[in-house]
Scaffold this active site. Structure first.
Site, PDB file in Angstrom:
ATOM      1  N   TRP A 317       0.521  -1.285   0.048  1.00  0.00           N
ATOM      2  CA  TRP A 317      -0.455   0.489  -0.179  1.00  0.00           C
ATOM      3  C   TRP A 317       0.342   1.562  -0.066  1.00  0.00           C
ATOM      4  O   TRP A 317       0.922   2.325  -0.340  1.00  0.00           O
ATOM      5  CB  TRP A 317      -0.897  -0.290   1.354  1.00  0.00           C
ATOM      6  N   HIS A 318       2.235   1.454   0.589  1.00  0.00           N
ATOM      7  CA  HIS A 318       2.945   2.377   0.249  1.00  0.00           C
ATOM      8  C   HIS A 318       3.442   2.543  -0.775  1.00  0.00           C
ATOM      9  O   HIS A 318       3.655   3.935  -0.371  1.00  0.00           O
ATOM     10  CB  HIS A 318       4.023   2.317   2.442  1.00  0.00           C
ATOM     11  N   GLY A 319       4.011   1.941  -1.284  1.00  0.00           N
ATOM     12  CA  GLY A 319       4.711   2.416  -2.963  1.00  0.00           C
ATOM     13  C   GLY A 319       4.872   0.424  -3.137  1.00  0.00           C
ATOM     14  O   GLY A 319       5.585  -0.349  -2.765  1.00  0.00           O
TER      15      GLY A 319
END
Length: 460
Positions: A317-319
């Site tokens: 989700w963060h990257g």
């Protein structure tokens, strides 16, 4: 447009507040439609093209929500969730996937590059939560397309959260009551967040950037630890500051968003930390992924698998980078170890040191551009490839930053909040007003005088 910019502080926000609270048009319909238009302008300021992607996603979700409400069809829900996952994959992960596949096939696919819409993870997760809430009967379907659009695009929480669920503000969209206290509390909360961002996070960011980007492999052990600590503090003040500003802005317009941070750096275990950090994301994965998978009410192997999926997804989700995936899996391993050993953090000092050590080391991986950079930097922290334990540069940095570091460390605790709470119960209750005014003026001066204004979660 970001909250800590001159355009927002001196033009956009005053203008929106003035029109919203105008003495002529006071109907709820006018206020909602105006907020929707203002929010779309806010997003289009930085994303003049991708604002249409967000609008399209809202329309699709509105249509599918009506279908789900009428039929309670799991197929329609699956179709809606699949659409949003596809949007995330194409814009956030396709380039990374193509590059990794190219490496395996010995092909140069680095030309596959797609621009990342600002805040796409946040508004996509909100749209998915809406579909889930309608399907599971946690909220009534929104028949008014404009009001669903307002829920998603509402500018205080649009580009960086907190991830507001539809059920949390569904009633407020049509039946909220703005009060004088709401406005005052909102201004205070916004000011605290602004101060965190521009007075602390931005200052810490400059130190962290210098040490991470220019001194890897050519530094002392002390400097490597200083950079890691500064970045760990920067992440907190950057994101919690933005969340504070979002909550404060929402309050100014009568919306009561849930808290997103609860002093996570006072935690005595990593398990406790994740109950206090980015609460809206943690609870989103818990309620919409972990529990539907069976949570901990399954066999031990399946429970471990469920936990693995949650932390794999959290990292992704963060990257789109291996550093984020490894970062998420490290937390999976640590949390699994705490659960298997029954670790509860009873030892006051050891527990806090252990927790912060895990967080600082994990943040190094989170901050690094590549895993090789992360490994080099982590090695520097333990004396591998360093020039010395302490060097003259470290002494210079400490002398010039000691006061900000001390203030930042204290700021991660409830110390200031407790002091203000006690003062408000005495005849010195006006001190908080003076303190907030001072912080606001100092923050404005910093915003006007500085062009350095990074934001870590801007593209998440």
């Amino acid at each position: 447009m970001v909250f800590s910019s001159t355009v927002f502080l001196f033009i956009f926000l005053p203008l929106v507040l003035a029109i919203y609270y105008n003495p002529i048009f006071k109907s709820r319909a006018f206020k909602n439609i105006f907020l929707l238009i203002a929010s779309l302008v806010f997003y289009a300021w930085g994303e003049p093209i991708f604002v249409f992607l967000m609008i399209f996603s809202i329309v699709i979700t509105w249509f599918l929500g009506l279908k789900i409400a009428n039929s309670n069809s799991k197929t329609v829900l699956t179709l809606g969730i699949s659409y949003h996952i596809l949007i995330l994959f194409v814009f956030k992960y396709l380039s990374f996937f193509a590059q990794q596949l190219g490496l395996l096939l010995n092909k140069d696919w680095s030309v596959v590059s797609i621009a990342l819409p600002i805040g796409i993870s946040f508004f996509t997760f909100q749209l998915m939560s809406y579909l889930f809430d309608v399907y599971y009967k946690k909220a009534e379907v929104q028949k008014n397309l404009l009001y669903l659009g307002l829920y998603v695009s509402l500018f205080p929480q649009l580009i960086a959260g907190p991830i507001v669920r539809y059920e949390q503000i569904a009633l407020a969209i049509t039946d909220r009551h703005e009060t004088y206290d709401d406005i005052v509390i909102g201004i205070q909360r916004f000011t605290y967040g602004l101060a965190k961002k521009v007075l602390l996070a931005n200052y810490l960011a400059q130190i962290a950037d210098n040490l991470f980007d220019y001194m890897v492999g050519n530094t002392s052990v002390a400097m490597a630890w200083l950079g890691a600590i500064c970045y760990t503090l920067q992440v907190y003040f950057d994101f919690s500051g933005y969340s504070d500003m979002a909550i404060g802005l929402g309050r100014m317009f009568g919306f009561h968003f849930t808290e997103n941070f609860n002093y996570p750096y006072i935690s005595k275990s990593v398990t406790e930390f994740w109950k206090r950090w980015h609460i809206s994301l943690s609870t989103w994965f818990r309620d919409y992924v972990y529990i539907p998978l069976g949570g901990n009410r399954v066999s031990k192997p399946r429970w471990i698998f469920n936990l693995f999926i949650i932390w794999l997804f959290t990292g992704i989700w963060h990257g789109a980078n291996w550093t984020y995936i490894v970062w998420g899996l490290i937390y999976f391993i640590v949390l699994l170890a705490e659960k298997f050993t029954g670790y509860t953090g009873k030892s006051k000092y050891f527990s806090h040191v252990y927790t912060m050590l895990v967080l600082i080391l994990a943040e190094v991986i989170f901050r690094a551009n590549t895993m090789s950079e992360a490994v080099i930097y982590l090695g520097n922290m333990f004396g591998v490839g360093t020039t010395s334990v302490i060097d003259s540069a470290f002494i210079i940095y400490i002398k010039s930053t000691a006061s900000v570091l001390l203030f930042s460390i204290i700021g991660t605790t409830p110390c200031f909040k407790n002091i203000m709470t006690r003062l408000k119960q005495t005849r010195f209750y006006m001190i908080e007003t003076l303190w907030v005014t001072l912080l606001f003026m100092l923050s404005l001066l910093q915003v006007v005088s500085s062009t350095y204004n990074p934001f870590i979660y801007f593209n998440f």
